[in-house]
Motif scaffolding. Structure first.
Motif, mmCIF file in Angstrom:
data_model
loop_
_atom_site.group_PDB
_atom_site.id
_atom_site.type_symbol
_atom_site.label_atom_id
_atom_site.label_comp_id
_atom_site.label_asym_id
_atom_site.label_seq_id
_atom_site.Cartn_x
_atom_site.Cartn_y
_atom_site.Cartn_z
ATOM 1 N N SER A 86 29.806 13.352 -41.533
ATOM 2 C CA SER A 86 29.730 13.394 -43.006
ATOM 3 C C SER A 86 29.576 12.035 -43.669
ATOM 4 O O SER A 86 28.883 11.903 -44.679
ATOM 5 N N SER A 87 30.218 10.992 -43.108
ATOM 6 C CA SER A 87 30.202 9.687 -43.783
ATOM 7 C C SER A 87 29.520 8.586 -42.985
ATOM 8 O O SER A 87 29.304 7.495 -43.515
ATOM 9 N N HIS A 88 29.191 8.844 -41.723
ATOM 10 C CA HIS A 88 28.589 7.815 -40.873
ATOM 11 C C HIS A 88 27.074 7.769 -41.077
ATOM 12 O O HIS A 88 26.374 8.756 -40.823
ATOM 13 N N LEU A 89 26.562 6.623 -41.511
ATOM 14 C CA LEU A 89 25.123 6.406 -41.600
ATOM 15 C C LEU A 89 24.708 5.732 -40.295
ATOM 16 O O LEU A 89 24.847 4.524 -40.123
ATOM 17 N N ILE A 90 24.213 6.533 -39.357
ATOM 18 C CA ILE A 90 23.945 6.081 -37.992
ATOM 19 C C ILE A 90 22.516 5.555 -37.900
ATOM 20 O O ILE A 90 21.560 6.251 -38.263
ATOM 21 N N VAL A 91 22.364 4.317 -37.404
ATOM 22 C CA VAL A 91 21.045 3.713 -37.295
ATOM 23 C C VAL A 91 20.603 3.692 -35.838
ATOM 24 O O VAL A 91 21.408 3.502 -34.933
ATOM 25 N N GLY A 92 19.295 3.901 -35.622
ATOM 26 C CA GLY A 92 18.781 4.062 -34.269
ATOM 27 C C GLY A 92 18.367 2.793 -33.576
ATOM 28 O O GLY A 92 17.944 2.835 -32.418
ATOM 29 N N ALA A 93 18.456 1.649 -34.250
ATOM 30 C CA ALA A 93 18.031 0.391 -33.631
ATOM 31 C C ALA A 93 18.800 -0.767 -34.241
ATOM 32 O O ALA A 93 19.176 -0.724 -35.416
ATOM 33 N N PRO A 94 19.044 -1.822 -33.473
ATOM 34 C CA PRO A 94 19.691 -3.000 -34.032
ATOM 35 C C PRO A 94 18.774 -3.703 -35.024
ATOM 36 O O PRO A 94 17.550 -3.581 -34.951
ATOM 37 N N GLY A 95 19.370 -4.439 -35.949
ATOM 38 C CA GLY A 95 18.573 -5.153 -36.921
ATOM 39 C C GLY A 95 19.356 -5.430 -38.187
ATOM 40 O O GLY A 95 20.555 -5.160 -38.269
ATOM 41 N N ILE A 96 18.679 -5.966 -39.179
ATOM 42 C CA ILE A 96 19.258 -6.202 -40.490
ATOM 43 C C ILE A 96 18.774 -5.087 -41.414
ATOM 44 O O ILE A 96 17.570 -4.859 -41.550
ATOM 45 N N TYR A 97 19.715 -4.395 -42.042
ATOM 46 C CA TYR A 97 19.395 -3.261 -42.897
ATOM 47 C C TYR A 97 19.822 -3.528 -44.337
ATOM 48 O O TYR A 97 20.862 -4.157 -44.585
ATOM 49 N N ASN A 98 19.015 -3.047 -45.267
ATOM 50 C CA ASN A 98 19.374 -3.105 -46.675
ATOM 51 C C ASN A 98 19.989 -1.764 -47.057
ATOM 52 O O ASN A 98 19.330 -0.726 -47.008
ATOM 53 N N LEU A 99 21.268 -1.793 -47.408
ATOM 54 C CA LEU A 99 21.993 -0.598 -47.833
ATOM 55 C C LEU A 99 22.069 -0.604 -49.351
ATOM 56 O O LEU A 99 22.612 -1.537 -49.951
ATOM 57 N N GLN A 100 21.519 0.417 -49.987
ATOM 58 C CA GLN A 100 21.599 0.580 -51.433
ATOM 59 C C GLN A 100 22.295 1.900 -51.731
ATOM 60 O O GLN A 100 22.019 2.909 -51.070
ATOM 61 N N PHE A 101 23.159 1.909 -52.721
ATOM 62 C CA PHE A 101 23.816 3.170 -53.061
ATOM 63 C C PHE A 101 24.315 3.172 -54.493
ATOM 64 O O PHE A 101 24.505 2.120 -55.118
ATOM 65 N N SER A 102 24.492 4.400 -55.004
ATOM 66 C CA SER A 102 25.063 4.625 -56.325
ATOM 67 C C SER A 102 26.118 5.709 -56.214
ATOM 68 O O SER A 102 25.895 6.740 -55.565
#
Length: 240
Positions: A86-102
């Motif tokens: 429900s709360s885990h935003l799972i990413v499929g590869a290593p790297g730098i990610y931009n997380l945006q949210f409201s």
């Protein structure tokens, strides 16, 4: 047959699967084909890996000293990023990610209260990622929005967004479609996760033969240590 320098060779218009290339493996020279490269290429996920998610649920405050994980129950679009637990935003590869949210915060009683919002990776809080916002009045809505650059070390690591408030009457509010005029529903939380910079090659297959030059240009220049992977060994295409 006379030797011809590479700059004097005619350019190839397109590469077929049977086109042959020189390569070195275990110190010996061999020939390979485009088809073999397609089957073994180590490709970078950029510009892929993204996800957009939102929640249609009202999210209540579980306690005055509780870190509430923001949950998501709907997927707008995604590739390589998924929601788990429900709360885990799972990413499929290593790297730098931009997380945006409201987040749409609401206080159901009078007065002014504080709400803290922060980011965590694999359950560990991201340093200095907290923001604190004051909410005032009864049933008024406040949109809390920001973005965070998040470093992901390994595939299947996960990002979470947390919030807390000492006031149990603070919540994240959601509402369905409304009329007069007809307008979309309001999510209690909405987020997007986008890969900004890939930090490690991933085993992906090119989607078309025309992609082969892009993938060859992005092969590593040091031995990746992965059996079957290709890399540029002093300018020579080499298979591990």
């Amino acid at each position: 047959m006379a030797l011809i320098q590479i700059p004097n060779l005619p350019p190839v218009v397109s590469l077929s699967n049977s086109a042959e290339l020189e390569c070195v493996q275990a110190g010996s020279s061999y020939r390979t084909t485009v088809a073999e490269i397609l089957a073994n290429a180590v490709a970078y996920p950029f510009p892929g890996w993204y996800g957009s998610f939102y929640s249609t649920a009202v999210q209540t405050n579980a306690g005055a000293t509780t870190a509430n994980a923001v949950t998501f129950n709907q997927t707008n679009t995604s590739l390589g990023v998924t929601v788990g637990s429900s709360s885990h935003l799972i990413v499929g590869a290593p790297g730098i990610y931009n997380l945006q949210f409201s987040l749409q915060a609401e206080k159901t009683d009078a007065g002014t209260s504080l709400i803290d919002v922060w980011v965590a990776v694999n359950g560990t809080n991201v340093t200095y990622s907290n923001r604190q916002v004051s909410v005032t009045g009864s049933s008024l809505k406040y949109t809390i929005s920001f973005n965070e650059m998040v470093s992901i070390a390994s595939a299947n690591d996960y990002i979470q967004i947390f919030w807390s408030s000492a006031d149990l009457n603070v919540r994240l509010y959601a509402q369905g479609t409304q009329n007069n005029p007809t307008r979309p529903g309001q999510p209690s939380a909405i987020t997007s996760v986008n890969l900004v910079c890939d930090t490690s090659a991933q085993p992906l297959q090119p989607s078309a033969n025309t992609s082969i030059l892009y993938y060859m240009d992005n092969l590593p220049t040091s031995n990746p240590g992965v059996s079957g992977a290709l890399w540029w060994n002093a300018g020579v295409l080499t298979k591990v």
